[in-house]
Design a protein around this motif. Structure first.
Motif, PDB file in Angstrom:
ATOM      1  N   PHE A  45       0.839  -1.199   0.000  1.00  0.00           N
ATOM      2  CA  PHE A  45       0.000   0.000   0.000  1.00  0.00           C
ATOM      3  C   PHE A  45       0.875   1.251   0.000  1.00  0.00           C
ATOM      4  CE2 PHE A  45      -2.864   2.900   2.584  1.00  0.00           C
ATOM      5  CZ  PHE A  45      -3.832   3.049   1.604  1.00  0.00           C
ATOM      6  N   GLY A  47       1.374   3.411   2.478  1.00  0.00           N
ATOM      7  CA  GLY A  47       0.722   4.565   3.091  1.00  0.00           C
ATOM      8  C   GLY A  47       1.265   4.995   4.442  1.00  0.00           C
ATOM      9  N   CYS A  48       1.708   4.040   5.276  1.00  0.00           N
ATOM     10  CA  CYS A  48       2.043   4.409   6.660  1.00  0.00           C
ATOM     11  C   CYS A  48       3.346   5.193   6.749  1.00  0.00           C
ATOM     12  CB  CYS A  48       2.106   3.171   7.550  1.00  0.00           C
ATOM     13  SG  CYS A  48       3.578   2.152   7.277  1.00  0.00           S
ATOM     14  N   LEU A  93      -0.104   8.955  14.181  1.00  0.00           N
ATOM     15  CA  LEU A  93      -1.110   7.889  14.175  1.00  0.00           C
ATOM     16  C   LEU A  93      -1.741   7.748  15.551  1.00  0.00           C
ATOM     17  CD1 LEU A  93       0.650   5.171  11.984  1.00  0.00           C
ATOM     18  CD2 LEU A  93      -1.429   6.436  11.414  1.00  0.00           C
ATOM     19  N   GLU A  96      -4.091  10.681  16.109  1.00  0.00           N
ATOM     20  CA  GLU A  96      -5.164  10.890  15.143  1.00  0.00           C
ATOM     21  C   GLU A  96      -6.527  10.429  15.642  1.00  0.00           C
ATOM     22  OE1 GLU A  96      -4.680   8.701  11.540  1.00  0.00           O
ATOM     23  OE2 GLU A  96      -5.709  10.219  10.343  1.00  0.00           O
ATOM     24  N   ILE A 150      -6.208   2.661  12.128  1.00  0.00           N
ATOM     25  CA  ILE A 150      -5.133   3.535  11.660  1.00  0.00           C
ATOM     26  C   ILE A 150      -5.104   3.618  10.131  1.00  0.00           C
ATOM     27  CG2 ILE A 150      -3.669   3.262  13.700  1.00  0.00           C
ATOM     28  CD1 ILE A 150      -2.060   1.183  12.005  1.00  0.00           C
ATOM     29  N   LEU A 151      -6.149   3.126   9.491  1.00  0.00           N
ATOM     30  CA  LEU A 151      -6.326   3.235   8.035  1.00  0.00           C
ATOM     31  C   LEU A 151      -5.171   2.616   7.236  1.00  0.00           C
ATOM     32  CD1 LEU A 151      -7.678   6.895   8.105  1.00  0.00           C
ATOM     33  CD2 LEU A 151      -9.032   4.840   7.706  1.00  0.00           C
ATOM     34  N   LEU A 170     -12.708   1.733   1.759  1.00  0.00           N
ATOM     35  CA  LEU A 170     -12.667   3.031   2.424  1.00  0.00           C
ATOM     36  C   LEU A 170     -13.833   3.909   1.975  1.00  0.00           C
ATOM     37  CD1 LEU A 170      -8.903   4.000   2.131  1.00  0.00           C
ATOM     38  CD2 LEU A 170     -10.147   3.522   4.234  1.00  0.00           C
ATOM     39  N   MET A 171     -14.299   4.723   2.920  1.00  0.00           N
ATOM     40  CA  MET A 171     -15.337   5.693   2.629  1.00  0.00           C
ATOM     41  C   MET A 171     -14.770   7.078   2.962  1.00  0.00           C
ATOM     42  SD  MET A 171     -19.044   5.803   4.491  1.00  0.00           S
ATOM     43  CE  MET A 171     -18.671   6.751   5.954  1.00  0.00           C
ATOM     44  N   GLY A 174      -9.286  11.755   3.289  1.00  0.00           N
ATOM     45  CA  GLY A 174      -8.499  12.488   4.266  1.00  0.00           C
ATOM     46  C   GLY A 174      -8.689  11.928   5.660  1.00  0.00           C
ATOM     47  N   LYS A 175      -8.721  12.836   6.648  1.00  0.00           N
ATOM     48  CA  LYS A 175      -8.842  12.387   8.030  1.00  0.00           C
ATOM     49  C   LYS A 175     -10.205  11.763   8.310  1.00  0.00           C
ATOM     50  CE  LYS A 175     -10.244  16.961   9.720  1.00  0.00           C
ATOM     51  NZ  LYS A 175     -11.671  16.728   9.535  1.00  0.00           N
ATOM     52  N   SER A 177     -11.537   9.521   6.410  1.00  0.00           N
ATOM     53  CA  SER A 177     -11.580   8.190   5.796  1.00  0.00           C
ATOM     54  C   SER A 177     -12.022   7.178   6.829  1.00  0.00           C
ATOM     55  CB  SER A 177     -10.195   7.782   5.289  1.00  0.00           C
ATOM     56  OG  SER A 177      -9.710   8.716   4.366  1.00  0.00           O
TER      57      SER A 177
ATOM     58  N   ARG B 302     -10.983   4.199  -6.630  1.00  0.00           N
ATOM     59  CA  ARG B 302     -10.857   5.377  -5.802  1.00  0.00           C
ATOM     60  C   ARG B 302      -9.605   6.155  -6.222  1.00  0.00           C
ATOM     61  NH1 ARG B 302     -12.228   6.669  -0.224  1.00  0.00           N
ATOM     62  NH2 ARG B 302     -10.428   7.599   0.793  1.00  0.00           N
ATOM     63  N   VAL B 455      -6.074  19.908   3.854  1.00  0.00           N
ATOM     64  CA  VAL B 455      -6.598  18.915   4.795  1.00  0.00           C
ATOM     65  C   VAL B 455      -7.858  18.285   4.202  1.00  0.00           C
ATOM     66  CG1 VAL B 455      -7.711  18.596   7.045  1.00  0.00           C
ATOM     67  CG2 VAL B 455      -5.657  20.005   6.862  1.00  0.00           C
ATOM     68  N   SER B 458      -6.865  16.038   1.118  1.00  0.00           N
ATOM     69  CA  SER B 458      -5.985  14.876   1.284  1.00  0.00           C
ATOM     70  C   SER B 458      -6.802  13.609   1.055  1.00  0.00           C
ATOM     71  CB  SER B 458      -5.420  14.874   2.702  1.00  0.00           C
ATOM     72  OG  SER B 458      -4.827  13.628   2.978  1.00  0.00           O
ATOM     73  N   CYS B 459      -6.224  12.654   0.340  1.00  0.00           N
ATOM     74  CA  CYS B 459      -6.998  11.440   0.063  1.00  0.00           C
ATOM     75  C   CYS B 459      -7.073  10.552   1.293  1.00  0.00           C
ATOM     76  CB  CYS B 459      -6.416  10.680  -1.120  1.00  0.00           C
ATOM     77  SG  CYS B 459      -4.940   9.718  -0.748  1.00  0.00           S
ATOM     78  N   GLY B 460      -6.092  10.698   2.196  1.00  0.00           N
ATOM     79  CA  GLY B 460      -6.119   9.903   3.420  1.00  0.00           C
ATOM     80  C   GLY B 460      -5.239   8.676   3.368  1.00  0.00           C
ATOM     81  N   LYS B 461      -4.493   8.532   2.297  1.00  0.00           N
ATOM     82  CA  LYS B 461      -3.687   7.318   2.177  1.00  0.00           C
ATOM     83  C   LYS B 461      -2.462   7.343   3.084  1.00  0.00           C
ATOM     84  CE  LYS B 461      -1.464   4.287  -1.161  1.00  0.00           C
ATOM     85  NZ  LYS B 461      -1.507   3.812  -2.548  1.00  0.00           N
ATOM     86  N   CYS B 462      -1.668   8.406   3.012  1.00  0.00           N
ATOM     87  CA  CYS B 462      -0.428   8.370   3.789  1.00  0.00           C
ATOM     88  C   CYS B 462      -0.525   9.212   5.061  1.00  0.00           C
ATOM     89  CB  CYS B 462       0.772   8.772   2.930  1.00  0.00           C
ATOM     90  SG  CYS B 462       0.879  10.512   2.525  1.00  0.00           S
ATOM     91  N   THR B 463       0.183   8.755   6.064  1.00  0.00           N
ATOM     92  CA  THR B 463       0.118   9.363   7.389  1.00  0.00           C
ATOM     93  C   THR B 463       0.496  10.844   7.414  1.00  0.00           C
ATOM     94  OG1 THR B 463       0.795   7.187   8.161  1.00  0.00           O
ATOM     95  CG2 THR B 463       0.734   8.942   9.801  1.00  0.00           C
ATOM     96  N   ARG B 466      -2.379  12.950   5.691  1.00  0.00           N
ATOM     97  CA  ARG B 466      -3.690  12.821   6.332  1.00  0.00           C
ATOM     98  C   ARG B 466      -3.673  13.347   7.772  1.00  0.00           C
ATOM     99  NH1 ARG B 466      -4.118   7.332   6.858  1.00  0.00           N
ATOM    100  NH2 ARG B 466      -3.460   7.514   9.030  1.00  0.00           N
TER     101      ARG B 466
END
Lengths: 234, 550
Positions: A45, A47-48, A93, A96, A150-151, A170-171, A174-175, A177, B302, B455, B458-463, B466
């Motif tokens: 992914f 993402g983290c 994280l 959040e 933590i998405l 996901l729905m 951003g924050k 999600s 998405r 804000v 942001s798509c929310g994918k990466c920390t 997001r």
């Protein structure tokens, strides 16, 4: 056979296969890189941002879980800058959503908690958010607390790629999600869920869990890679 | 369509154009429409009939003329008389006086020559002068000749070389060499290959791509077809925001017209080259304009970016080699082929050739859509073309590059506009937004405003993007309400650095720019907020907080 690629990771010469990720090459050679959204057996992914590494010659940072190796590449998996950024990632994280370890089902077997300890996150430099998502207890065997999510999307990927159902996704963005079942249905009423439980096994934190079971039994991170391995072997 | 037919049609159209002594171009773009441009258009047509001058005066529905503050704007040729704030009544008067009596109506003319003087229109060569809905208008001004030239007299390799020699860089913001990108796609193994025109312009206050599509859609289509020929693609997509209904309509009609004329479709100009274009509409996310997010969105997923490599040139749409170019980049291509790379590279500065379109907005006297040669200074743009800040006000800062562009102070106004200089100063070329702020704006509040935009988007994918941007917004919001201390300023910088370097895509990587540049150039305002609990511009600490950019 794909052709072997030579590269250096943290000053060590290693050999990897073409198309392999930096993370895989590092792991095979016993070099540890912290990860969180990465899950062996499913797609990466990126993402983290915990597994970020430096590559000599580029000012950018690269997510090692998704960046393929290249001939002659010089990778650095640990540096003052990387440690600083990884710490920020874990702190953000934790801040959040309301992650309170003492009242979390995952306490003691939580990957985020483990990383916080490992990276020396002993306090938060930013204010915490106190999200107020409803906890979904509608499923007879499982529970879902979005406040602990933590998405990382591991659950989405195992559901889609291993179970082949794609109940989860996901729905919003951003924050805001949020991981949802079907079209934001309560878990117990999801038409597509097969109740296989792989999502809860893949969850690195206490967001998806089996009701009334010890966490050490629920959090089986290796389960997915085991399944994938058995399948690809056939 | 055969090559000779194109020449014949162009000649016929040019003659028809010449048979009119006057041509009235009524701007009917998104900027002028809300001010009744269509009623003005009808009024002109009625008046021309009323005064029986239909034979000598042609009334055209065109795209943007550029002077958005004068809406509805009308341009009368010959002589390029620009009328401002035209109403149906005034339209009748213009026909009566200017066309019939030969006396331009001075009181309604736009007297500001400076707005156009420093501009150079390459991409916007036809905007405001042709009817975007008539493909014949485009053909009359040399349209589809470049495609003809490419297909009949150049090899794909030759086209790529010509574009590479011109020095054209991607106008979507990142500034990657277009010729190089084309070469990568052309050489990438795999088939089919795809061409995507990026028209997902979502920045607040930016309207250059939209205006281009509304005013000259065929320039985009022609550029796409040439690009497709060069890289070996037969299928193209235009990714356009659904919030641009007029652009969508215009493009739809343009594609239909180009297909019926044979500029798109099978065996174009009787060669073996075939190319088809489809529209794809975005569903409202700003981040969908990021090149890997576009791919996901077109595939029906998405719109979330993914890390590169692999680049779209290697693995794009459905895993196939894909060329993603901004529409402004593509609109440059036909001109480069017709006038040559040498001509193109003589415009602008040495390392940055050609022109750039900017949406000039904010506290300036002449807002609008402008196109300037690269290397022009910000001072020339703000004070000469833009006419400076309103009377009685003092210039404070200029934001270049959209919501994630940095704010530059007065002392940096002599900076030449090119990718390198802007990036070095903390701004970006971005999508080409220039927002001018005067002394009524609070820089802390403005940074907060743009951070909030990012804000939300942001798509929310990466920390970092997001969670990090949200925290950054919260801290800035605190500053505008009297919270925070001087120590927080270095924390903000630390957090910004993390977001900038660790974010996955361009959105997160540039989103801290407004905060970082305001901290760099207007630190005293931050200090006033956190130390003295005072807002120098008098915006903050009121109930309800600051007002952002007005």
């Amino acid at each position: 056979m794909s052709k072997p690629i030579e590269l250096t990771i943290d000053g060590r010469k290693v050999v990897a296969e073409e198309g392999e990720t930096i993370l895989k090459a590092a792991k095979k050679n016993g070099i540890y890189v912290p990860t969180l959204c990465y899950l062996e057996g499913v797609s990466s992914f990126g993402g983290c941002r915990l597994c970020m590494v430096e590559i000599k010659g580029s000012p950018r940072l690269f997510a090692s879980c998704i960046t393929p190796v290249a001939e002659g590449m010089e990778v650095l998996t640990d540096s003052e800058r990387l440690r600083r950024y990884r710490k920020w990632a874990v702190e953000l994280l934790l801040a959040e959503r309301p992650h309170v370890c003492s009242v979390c089902v995952a306490n003691g077997s939580c990957e985020l908690q483990q990383l916080a300890t490992e990276l020396g996150v002993d306090h938060l430099r930013v204010d915490r958010e106190w999200t107020d998502y409803e906890v979904d207890l509608t499923h007879e065997r499982f529970a879902y607390d979005p406040n602990r999510c933590i998405l990382c999307t591991r659950c989405i990927r195992v559901c889609d790629e291993v179970e082949g159902v794609h109940t989860l996704d996901l729905m919003l963005r951003g924050k805001n999600s949020k991981v949802v079942f079907d079209l934001d249905e309560n878990w117990g009423f999801s038409q597509s869920c097969t109740s296989c439980g792989k999502c809860s096994a893949a969850c690195p934190v206490g967001a998806l869990y089996v009701k009334g079971k010890p966490l050490s039994e629920v959090k089986k991170k290796d389960l997915v890679s085991f399944i994938m391995e058995r399948r690809s072997g056939k | 369509m055969k090559p000779d037919e194109l020449r014949g049609l162009a000649q016929k159209e040019q003659e028809a154009r010449k048979s009119y002594r006057f041509r009235i171009n009524v701007c009917c773009s998104s900027g002028c429409m809300p001010f009744g441009a269509l009623r003005v258009l009808t009024a002109f047509r009625d008046a021309v009939r009323e005064f029986k001058v239909e034979e000598e005066c042609y009334v055209a529905r065109t795209g943007c003329i550029g002077t958005c503050s004068l809406a509805p704007a009308v341009l009368v040729e010959p002589g390029d008389y620009l009328y401002q704030n035209v109403t149906p009544e005034r339209a009748r008067e213009i026909v009566k006086e200017h066309i019939v009596n030969g006396r331009p109506v001075k009181s309604m003319l736009y007297g500001n020559e400076a707005f156009f003087k420093k501009q150079l229109r390459v991409v916007l060569r036809n905007t405001g002068k042709i009817d975007p809905l008539r493909i014949e208008d485009y053909i009359a001004v040399g349209g589809y000749y470049a495609l003809l030239k490419a297909l009949t007299r150049m090899t794909p390799q030759g086209v790529i070389e010509e574009v590479a020699l011109s020095g054209l860089k991607g106008r979507g913001g990142a500034g990657f060499l277009t010729g190089l990108k084309w070469r990568y796609v052309a050489r990438a193994p795999g088939s089919p290959k795809y061409v995507i025109a990026n028209l997902d312009e979502g920045d607040p206050g930016v309207f250059a791509n939209r205006t281009l599509a509304e005013a000259d859609p065929h320039a985009i289509l022609e550029g796409m077809a040439i690009a497709a020929y060069a890289v070996g693609s037969q299928k193209g997509y235009i990714y356009v925001r659904s919030e641009y209904p007029l652009a969508v309509q215009t493009l739809k009609k343009a594609i239909e017209a180009a297909k019926s004329m044979g500029f798109l479709g099978e065996n174009i100009f009787e060669t073996s080259f075939s190319f088809d274009v489809e529209l794809r509409l975005g569903a409202g996310a700003f981040v969908a304009g990021e090149e890997t997010a576009i791919l996901a969105s077109i595939e029906g997923r998405r719109a979330m970016p993914r890390p590169r490599p692999p680049y779209p040139a290697q693995s794009g749409l459905w895993g196939k080699p894909t060329l993603v170019n901004n529409v402004e980049t593509l609109a440059n291509v036909p001109v480069i082929l017709l006038k040559g790379s040498e001509w193109f590279s003589s415009i602008g500065s040495k390392n940055c050739t050609g022109t750039k379109c900017f949406s000039l907005t904010g506290k300036v006297n002449n807002p609008g859509l402008i196109e300037v040669p690269m290397g022009i200074t910000l001072r020339e743009v703000v004070f000469e073309i833009g006419g400076g800040v309103p009377p009685g006000r003092r210039f404070k800062a200029v934001q270049v590059g959209g919501p994630s562009g940095g704010f530059l102070p007065e002392q940096l106004l002599d900076l030449p506009i090119d990718y390198e200089s802007l990036t070095k100063a903390g701004a970006i070329m971005g999508s080409g937004g220039i927002v001018v702020l005067d002394d009524t704006s609070c820089m802390v509040d403005t940074a907060k405003f743009f951070t909030e935009f990012c804000v939300d988007e942001s798509c929310g994918k990466c920390t970092p993007c997001r969670a990090g941007l949200h925290k950054l917004f919260k801290i800035l919001d605190g500053f505008t309400r009297g919270e925070g201390s001087v120590e927080d300023l270095s924390k903000v910088e630390d957090l910004c650095e993390f977001i900038k370097e660790a974010s996955l895509c361009g959105l997160g990587q540039t989103a801290p720019n407004p905060t970082l540049t305001t901290l760099r150039y207007f630190r005293d305002e931050y200090v006033a907020h956190v130390m003295d609990k005072r807002c120098p511009a008098g915006k903050c600490f009121r109930s309800g907080g600051g007002g952002g950019v007005e």
